[in-house]
Enzyme design. Structure first.
Site, PDB file in Angstrom:
ATOM      1  N   GLY A   1       0.195  -4.974   1.174  1.00 43.59           N
ATOM      2  CA  GLY A   1      -0.984  -5.054   0.330  1.00 43.59           C
ATOM      3  C   GLY A   1      -0.755  -5.796  -0.967  1.00 43.59           C
ATOM      4  O   GLY A   1      -1.685  -6.374  -1.538  1.00 43.59           O
TER       5      GLY A   1
ATOM      6  N   GLU B   1       4.143  -5.597   7.492  1.00 40.91           N
ATOM      7  CA  GLU B   1       3.549  -4.427   8.157  1.00 40.91           C
ATOM      8  C   GLU B   1       4.043  -4.203   9.582  1.00 40.91           C
ATOM      9  O   GLU B   1       4.011  -3.071  10.078  1.00 40.91           O
ATOM     10  CB  GLU B   1       2.015  -4.562   8.173  1.00 40.91           C
ATOM     11  CG  GLU B   1       1.348  -4.462   6.811  1.00 40.91           C
ATOM     12  CD  GLU B   1       1.199  -5.800   6.101  1.00 40.91           C
ATOM     13  OE1 GLU B   1       0.426  -5.879   5.143  1.00 40.91           O
ATOM     14  OE2 GLU B   1       1.876  -6.776   6.521  1.00 40.91           O
TER      15      GLU B   1
ATOM     16  N   ALA C   1       0.851  -1.180   0.000  1.00 40.90           N
ATOM     17  CA  ALA C   1       0.000   0.000   0.000  1.00 40.90           C
ATOM     18  C   ALA C   1       0.897   1.243   0.000  1.00 40.90           C
ATOM     19  O   ALA C   1       2.113   1.156   0.127  1.00 40.90           O
ATOM     20  CB  ALA C   1      -0.926  -0.009   1.213  1.00 40.90           C
TER      21      ALA C   1
ATOM     22  N   GLU D   1      -1.120  -9.367  -0.097  1.00 42.70           N
ATOM     23  CA  GLU D   1      -2.548  -9.611   0.111  1.00 42.70           C
ATOM     24  C   GLU D   1      -3.298  -9.712  -1.217  1.00 42.70           C
ATOM     25  O   GLU D   1      -4.231 -10.517  -1.354  1.00 42.70           O
ATOM     26  CB  GLU D   1      -3.128  -8.510   0.998  1.00 42.70           C
ATOM     27  CG  GLU D   1      -2.657  -8.648   2.440  1.00 42.70           C
ATOM     28  CD  GLU D   1      -2.929  -7.415   3.289  1.00 42.70           C
ATOM     29  OE1 GLU D   1      -3.483  -7.581   4.393  1.00 42.70           O
ATOM     30  OE2 GLU D   1      -2.603  -6.295   2.858  1.00 42.70           O
TER      31      GLU D   1
END
Length: 257
Positions: free
Chosen positions: A110, A133, A65, A113
């Site tokens: 992300g 993270e 992200a 993911e």
């Protein structure tokens, strides 16, 4: 449609969506999430029998992200960002055709993911994956705490999330995080061959198989078995079932719709 951060190519039943921010290692900011969402709309509107998701450039699938965007968020803004990420990645998970993640480089946070939401993952030998993270003072927020454990098991998932370890392609294969590792310059052709093979299968039966397999993660065994019996019998009388079984009896290759 024309987006600045995502490209879409549709060819003979195979749709490829490429996250196209190579200067930012294809990080998923809000604009890119919105573009990906619209690209998924377009892919569904096409005759997409197989969806491939990958990243532009030589370095990254999706590096994560957008950390610069997240840095000064409060709780309310973070909740909205989590909901946006979940909504888009869930669409990949539930896309009505098999989804292949062609992991061509870094897939952190992300990006990992996004890969986890695919049905199948093929990695370049250069790929590195991780739920990193923890070293940002946060945890996975777009499904990683749930999908990772379902794929690699609880112990491995906890180690990856707790330590934020980055896993190279060979170890990702050993852990079951990806299904194939190929030479970097062969990734596109390998994934295309896989996609073409899947695209030649009966589309409705593939969609049904995906939905049935997904029940493993969404219900208990008894309910999943009931679901399987229902969808199995429901395929009888379809054109593809009739063609597939007739071709078998006649000892020829089937010609599915």
């Amino acid at each position: 449609m024309d987006w600045d951060t995502v490209t879409l190519d549709h060819d003979d039943g195979v749709t490829t969506i490429t996250i196209d921010r190579p200067d930012r290692l294809n990080a998923l900011n809000v604009e890119t999430l919105d573009a990906l969402d619209e690209a998924l709309d377009e892919a569904e509107a096409q005759d997409t029998r197989v969806l491939v998701v990958t990243g532009a450039g030589e370095d990254a699938f999706v590096a994560g992200a957008d950390i610069a965007y997240m840095k000064d968020m409060g709780v309310e803004a973070a909740q909205a960002y989590a909901e946006r990420g979940h909504a888009v990645i869930n669409r990949v998970d539930t896309f009505p055709a098999p989804v292949i993640a062609a992991v061509n480089g870094y897939a952190f946070g992300g990006g990992c993911e996004l890969a986890l939401a695919a049905d199948l993952r093929v990695a370049s030998e250069r790929a590195v994956l991780g739920q990193t993270e923890i070293d940002l003072g946060i945890v996975p927020g777009w499904g990683g705490t749930q999908r990772l454990a379902r794929l690699v098991g609880d112990e491995t998932a906890r180690r990856m999330v707790f330590f934020g370890d980055r896993v190279d392609a060979e170890d990702a294969d050993r852990l079951g995080l990806v299904g194939d590792v190929v030479a970097h310059d062969q990734l596109d052709s390998f994934v295309r061959d896989m996609a073409d093979e899947l695209a030649a299968k009966p589309a409705f039966a593939l969609r049904t198989a995906k939905e049935a397999l997904d029940q493993v993660h969404r219900t208990n065994l008894e309910a999943g078995l009931r679901y399987e019996k229902r969808v199995w019998s429901g395929l009888f009388g379809t054109a593809d079932q009739e063609e597939g079984m007739t071709a078998f009896v006649e000892d020829r290759e089937p010609e599915f719709e």
